[in-house]
Each structure stands twice: as C-alpha cells, then as structure tokens.
Design an enzyme around this catalytic site. Structure first.
Site, short mmCIF file in Angstrom:
data_model
loop_
_atom_site.label_atom_id
_atom_site.label_comp_id
_atom_site.label_asym_id
_atom_site.label_seq_id
_atom_site.Cartn_x
_atom_site.Cartn_y
_atom_site.Cartn_z
N LYS A 72 48.78 0.04 47.87
CA LYS A 72 49.44 -1.04 47.12
C LYS A 72 50.94 -1.07 47.37
CE LYS A 72 48.33 0.53 43.01
NZ LYS A 72 47.54 1.73 43.32
N ARG A 91 50.51 12.05 51.60
CA ARG A 91 51.60 11.10 51.33
C ARG A 91 52.91 11.84 51.07
NH1 ARG A 91 50.50 6.57 46.93
NH2 ARG A 91 50.25 8.32 45.50
N ARG A 148 43.62 11.22 38.20
CA ARG A 148 44.15 9.85 38.33
C ARG A 148 43.04 8.88 38.72
NH1 ARG A 148 48.59 11.01 42.50
NH2 ARG A 148 48.91 8.77 42.58
#
Ligand code: AMP
Length: 216
Positions: free
Chosen positions: A13, A127, A172
């Site tokens: 996103k 990441r 999450r």
C-alpha cells in the site's frame, strides 16, 4: 478526490500509494508514519501508541480518530488525497464518511491490493524503512537501496520497523483479518471498491499503472 489504500500489512500500500501520489500530484499520508512520529515524542500518548504498535494491535478508535482529525487529515482538501492505513476499522470508515461529507468531499475509490498471504511474512521481514523521509525498501522484493543500509532519497541509515518481526507480523495479520478486512465489503457495498490482484511476479510498476487507471 480522496482515495483509500486497502490491503494486508506488507501488501505494498505504501510503495504503490506514494508512487500513485507522485503520478497524479496528490497528497499522500500514511497513518502509520504519523503514529510512529508520535512515538518519538516521549509523552504518555506516545507510550500508549508504542504499546499498540509493538503488540500488533490497532490504536483504539477514539484515539485514532482524534489523531486523524488533529494530525492526519490535511486542512486543504482541494488537492487529491491518498490515505494509506486509515481507515482501519468500520468505526473509522463511518466517521471518515461523515467528516468528509461535512467538508463537501467524499471517498472516491478504495483501492485494495490483494496479495497471497504466504508472501506477506517474507516481504515484511525483509522490509527496511528510512526513519527520516519514510522511504520504503525491500531486501528481497521490489526496491532495494542502491547502497546497503542507506536511503537513496536522503542518505539516512535505514532501519527495520520494531513491528516488522515474525511474532508481531502474525498479530498484525490477525488484527487485519478481524478489523480491517471487513472494509473491503464496506466499500464494495458503496460501489467504491477497486481490486488489484498481485502475486510474487507482479512488479510495483504494474501495480502503480493499474492504480493510476482507477484515478482517471
Ligand atoms: P502501518 O504502518 O500502517 O502498518 O501502521 C503501523 C501501526 O500503527 C499499526 O499496526 C497500528 O498499531 C497503528 N495504526 C496505523 N494506522 C492506524 C489506524 N488507522 N487505526 C489504528 N491504529 C493504526
């Protein structure tokens, strides 16, 4: 125009949202970046938010909505806006609809990036982000930094987010399934949903191109 980026953690996103914003000259705001900045402020509020982030939970709606009004929603809504990470619950989405309506604007499209769940964890542990300019990199997928550990954009040292570890990612993802995934249905019912399917072979460029089509 207001666009919402939807998708599980690690779906892309942020990366797609930023490039989309550049392409269409829109403002891009990620609620996660705003909450991470608040954590650095060393206040009681910072402590509360830090606990939520590090346990993979959402900041409670009342606090998230207050932060949205005070620090996330730009005063100038004449420029197109891409919201990444907000709304994250149906309560936030309903509040957003009425808040925008009171300002004479509305959510135009919710762009949902749909990535197979088996890809997500590997993507997130690889990441790296820039704590200074919020640029996003990945050691294995998509954009790697040109110089190891250094942000291409501003030269700061890259870091791994405190919540980008395997344990917190699982929490999450659970939070996403329970609280945020229902927003797909919420926007579909309003005929505002645009779905983009992605797998390990889909490049960021392809995703961005598709997202741009939805803004024309
Ligand atoms: P993100 O960078 O979007 O993955 O967000 C990181 C963390 O910030 C989330 O796991 C939540 O703890 C918090 N957060 C971000 N956006 C929201 C939101 N809209 N509502 C509640 N908590 C949020």
């Amino acid at each position: 125009m207001v666009y919402i980026m939807l998708g599980a953690p690690g779906a892309g996103k942020g990366t797609v949202g930023k490039q989309l914003a550049n392409a269409i000259n829109a403002n891009y705001i990620a609620s996660g970046d705003v909450f991470r900045n608040i954590v650095n402020e060393e206040t009681e509020l910072a402590k509360e938010i830090k606990e939520c982030i590090n346990s993979g939970k959402l900041v409670p709606d009342e606090l998230a909505i207050k932060t949205f009004i005070d620090r996330i929603l730009p005063k100038d809504l004449n420029t197109d806006l891409i919201l990444d990470g907000y709304p994250r619950t149906e309560g936030q989405a309903k509040h957003l609809d009425s808040l925008l309506e009171s300002k004479g604007v509305k959510v135009n499209w919710a762009i949902n990036i749909d990535v197979p769940s088996e890809l997500i964890i590997d993507r997130i542990v690889n990441r790296r982000i820039c704590p200074n300019c919020n640029s996003i990199y990945n050691l294995k997928y998509g954009k790697r930094p040109k110089k190891e550990g250094i942000c291409d954009n501003c030269g700061s040292n890259l870091i791994q987010r405190t919540d980008d570890n395997e344990k917190t990612i699982k929490d999450r993802l659970h939070t996403y399934e329970i609280n945020t995934k229902p927003l797909i249905n919420y926007y579909e019912k309003q005929s505002k949903l645009k779905n983009i399917n992605a797998d390990e072979n889909t490049s960021i460029d392809e995703l961005v191109k598709k997202a741009i089509q939805y803004t024309i």
